[in-house]
Design an enzyme around this catalytic site. Structure first.
Site, PDB file in Angstrom:
ATOM      1  N   LYS A   1       2.392   4.951   1.993  1.00  0.00           N
ATOM      2  CA  LYS A   1       3.689   5.069   1.312  1.00  0.00           C
ATOM      3  C   LYS A   1       3.733   6.377   0.515  1.00  0.00           C
ATOM      4  O   LYS A   1       2.695   6.850   0.042  1.00  0.00           O
ATOM      5  CB  LYS A   1       3.961   3.839   0.449  1.00  0.00           C
ATOM      6  CG  LYS A   1       3.562   3.941  -0.994  1.00  0.00           C
ATOM      7  CD  LYS A   1       3.982   2.723  -1.769  1.00  0.00           C
ATOM      8  CE  LYS A   1       3.450   2.809  -3.198  1.00  0.00           C
ATOM      9  NZ  LYS A   1       4.217   3.624  -4.121  1.00  0.00           N
TER      10      LYS A   1
ATOM     11  N   LYS B   1       3.481   9.015  -6.089  1.00  0.00           N
ATOM     12  CA  LYS B   1       3.401  10.078  -7.084  1.00  0.00           C
ATOM     13  C   LYS B   1       2.000  10.625  -7.204  1.00  0.00           C
ATOM     14  O   LYS B   1       1.789  11.801  -7.393  1.00  0.00           O
ATOM     15  CB  LYS B   1       3.742   9.508  -8.464  1.00  0.00           C
ATOM     16  CG  LYS B   1       5.182   9.411  -8.758  1.00  0.00           C
ATOM     17  CD  LYS B   1       5.342   9.117 -10.239  1.00  0.00           C
ATOM     18  CE  LYS B   1       6.051   7.794 -10.422  1.00  0.00           C
ATOM     19  NZ  LYS B   1       5.163   6.719 -10.811  1.00  0.00           N
TER      20      LYS B   1
ATOM     21  N   LYS C   1      -6.472   0.405  -4.589  1.00  0.00           N
ATOM     22  CA  LYS C   1      -6.793   1.468  -5.546  1.00  0.00           C
ATOM     23  C   LYS C   1      -8.265   1.410  -5.935  1.00  0.00           C
ATOM     24  O   LYS C   1      -8.897   2.444  -6.138  1.00  0.00           O
ATOM     25  CB  LYS C   1      -5.902   1.393  -6.787  1.00  0.00           C
ATOM     26  CG  LYS C   1      -4.449   1.749  -6.465  1.00  0.00           C
ATOM     27  CD  LYS C   1      -3.679   2.271  -7.665  1.00  0.00           C
ATOM     28  CE  LYS C   1      -2.296   2.719  -7.213  1.00  0.00           C
ATOM     29  NZ  LYS C   1      -1.495   3.356  -8.232  1.00  0.00           N
TER      30      LYS C   1
HETATM   31  P1  ATP Z   1       1.666   5.851  -8.198  1.00  0.00           P
HETATM   32  O1  ATP Z   1       1.424   6.663  -6.969  1.00  0.00           O
HETATM   33  O2  ATP Z   1       1.257   6.517  -9.461  1.00  0.00           O
HETATM   34  O3  ATP Z   1       1.171   4.431  -8.078  1.00  0.00           O
HETATM   35  P2  ATP Z   1       4.378   5.403  -7.309  1.00  0.00           P
HETATM   36  O4  ATP Z   1       4.872   6.642  -6.689  1.00  0.00           O
HETATM   37  O5  ATP Z   1       3.957   4.294  -6.421  1.00  0.00           O
HETATM   38  O6  ATP Z   1       3.246   5.757  -8.356  1.00  0.00           O
HETATM   39  P3  ATP Z   1       5.533   3.731  -9.325  1.00  0.00           P
HETATM   40  O7  ATP Z   1       5.706   4.189 -10.718  1.00  0.00           O
HETATM   41  O8  ATP Z   1       4.363   2.860  -9.068  1.00  0.00           O
HETATM   42  O9  ATP Z   1       5.522   4.915  -8.273  1.00  0.00           O
HETATM   43  O10 ATP Z   1       6.844   2.970  -8.839  1.00  0.00           O
HETATM   44  C1  ATP Z   1       8.087   3.053  -9.448  1.00  0.00           C
HETATM   45  C2  ATP Z   1       9.107   2.329  -8.595  1.00  0.00           C
HETATM   46  O11 ATP Z   1       9.325   3.052  -7.379  1.00  0.00           O
HETATM   47  C3  ATP Z   1       8.683   0.913  -8.175  1.00  0.00           C
HETATM   48  O12 ATP Z   1       9.810   0.079  -8.179  1.00  0.00           O
HETATM   49  C4  ATP Z   1       8.176   1.102  -6.779  1.00  0.00           C
HETATM   50  O13 ATP Z   1       8.278  -0.066  -5.996  1.00  0.00           O
HETATM   51  C5  ATP Z   1       9.103   2.193  -6.267  1.00  0.00           C
HETATM   52  N1  ATP Z   1       8.443   2.988  -5.225  1.00  0.00           N
HETATM   53  C6  ATP Z   1       7.319   3.732  -5.371  1.00  0.00           C
HETATM   54  N2  ATP Z   1       6.991   4.331  -4.208  1.00  0.00           N
HETATM   55  C7  ATP Z   1       7.943   3.953  -3.309  1.00  0.00           C
HETATM   56  C8  ATP Z   1       8.157   4.241  -1.934  1.00  0.00           C
HETATM   57  N3  ATP Z   1       7.353   5.042  -1.276  1.00  0.00           N
HETATM   58  N4  ATP Z   1       9.239   3.686  -1.324  1.00  0.00           N
HETATM   59  C9  ATP Z   1      10.087   2.875  -1.995  1.00  0.00           C
HETATM   60  N5  ATP Z   1       9.935   2.553  -3.290  1.00  0.00           N
HETATM   61  C10 ATP Z   1       8.877   3.082  -3.954  1.00  0.00           C
END
Ligand code: ATP
Ligand code: LTN
Length: 329
Positions: free
Chosen positions: A194, A197, A111
């Protein structure tokens, strides 16, 4: 009773990765264990947020928990910033974790690179200390998360073990629980990244509340490769591997079983789209129901914060005492 804690940042619309990586485990855990699920809004502040959007995203994320199937009378749901013990314990953790340990976190490195070197916020660097505090405050045994959080769980365990050795038994040492399949759902347009969000990839991200039409269209356009052979090979065929894994995760079959059922990509995509539409249908329906009553959500979060604080305050007091901070007379 086994204690479970997990959190999700209110940083944008919840997606299929959140659902399969995190929420499905939460829903299973709530039947058996004492669960605390948290909208970790303080974590969102590590990158720029618009204040009114953050407020809105906090409510929407809580609605997302309920839509995914979390039962409010079985679990404690709350917002991190409503329980001041989180940032307070985070400071104590920051004073036990080293600069070197934090520097090795891949999420920070990735990041920081993306957000531009020196201007990166200090909070993004110290974020794992706050996450460790979140978990340790609840004497947590299990932390259901996606694969990307493994390293943060390792540092949390290291912090807890070191603290207990230095200051006496204070914290429970938690374990990550990561699903066997779909622990790392990849972006449908950029299968090397991956699904996330906060990345701008609307066509590569299936939101938990996407309509059936949107799901069908995104799966149909998912990037694969040109050799046309259906075989599970995440290195050479990352796009296809992602689709096979998703199919396995939503149908409960093994990846090999799924792969052997198809000779062409088209039918696999069509069946996957249909399976995802069915898997997300109840989520979308519940979302509409809960979104119609934000007052109910606010009340629920208020009660959750009260219950969470009653546990967290005791752990914080124990940690402060162990470190030699003088109790207020
Ligand atoms: P950001 O993009 O803002 O970092 P994010 O989409 O990665 O957000 P988080 O709030 O960081 O989401 O993660 C919430 C939960 O969802 C965590 O347990 C994380 O491991 C899981 N998670 C996030 N993205 C994935 C993915 N692509 N596949 C599986 N699990 C995920
Ligand atoms: N770092 C996590 C979110 C998070 C979390 C937690 C997860 C913050 N605190 C405590 C589990 C337990 C993320 O980026 N997904």
């Amino acid at each position: 009773m086994t204690r479970v804690f997990s959190g999700v940042k209110p940083s944008g619309a919840l997606h299929l990765g959140n659902y399969l990586g995190a929420f499905r485990q939460w829903v299973a855990d709530q039947q058996e264990f004492d669960c605390y699920f948290c909208v970790v809004d303080l974590h969102s502040l590590t990158v720029e947020q618009d204040p009114s959007q953050l407020r809105q995203a906090t409510i929407e994320t809580a609605i997302g928990f309920l839509s995914a199937g979390i039962e409010p009378d079985q679990c404690t749901l709350f917002v991190q910033s409503h329980v001041h013990e989180h940032p307070e314990l985070a400071w104590l953790v920051e004073c036990t974790v080293s600069f070197g340990e934090l520097s090795r976190m891949t999420q920070f490195k990735d990041k920081a690179k993306a957000k531009g070197g020196e201007s990166v916020r200090a909070g993004l660097f110290t974020y794992p200390a706050l996450m460790a505090a979140d978990i340790l405050l609840y004497d947590t045994d299990r932390v259901p998360v996606g694969d990307d959080q493994r390293q943060h769980l390792e540092i949390t365990r290291d912090v807890a073990i070191r603290f207990n050795n230095r200051y006496g038994e204070t914290f429970v040492v938690p374990e990550a629980t990561v699903p066997r399949l779909a622990a790392r759902v990849m972006d449908l347009q950029h299968p090397e990244n991956k699904m996330s969000k906060s990345d701008e990839s609307p066509q590569g991200t299936i939101d938990m509340t996407d309509t059936p039409e949107q799901i069908v269209q995104k799966v149909r356009r998912a990037v694969t490769d040109t050799d046309g052979e259906v075989r599970y090979d995440p290195e050479l065929k990352p796009g296809l591997a992602n689709l096979l894994e998703l199919m396995a995760a939503v149908t409960g079959r093994s990846v090999d079983e799924v792969a052997s059922g198809y000779e062409q990509y088209g039918p696999l995509k069509a069946d996957l789209a249909e399976a995802l539409v069915e898997a997300l249908r109840p989520v979308r329906e519940r979302y509409a129901r809960y979104a119609a009553d934000p007052g109910e959500i606010a009340a629920l979060l208020g009660q959750g914060a009260e219950k969470a604080a009653s546990v967290a305050s005791k752990t914080l007091a124990r940690a402060k005492d162990a470190m030699g901070l003088l109790p207020r007379g």
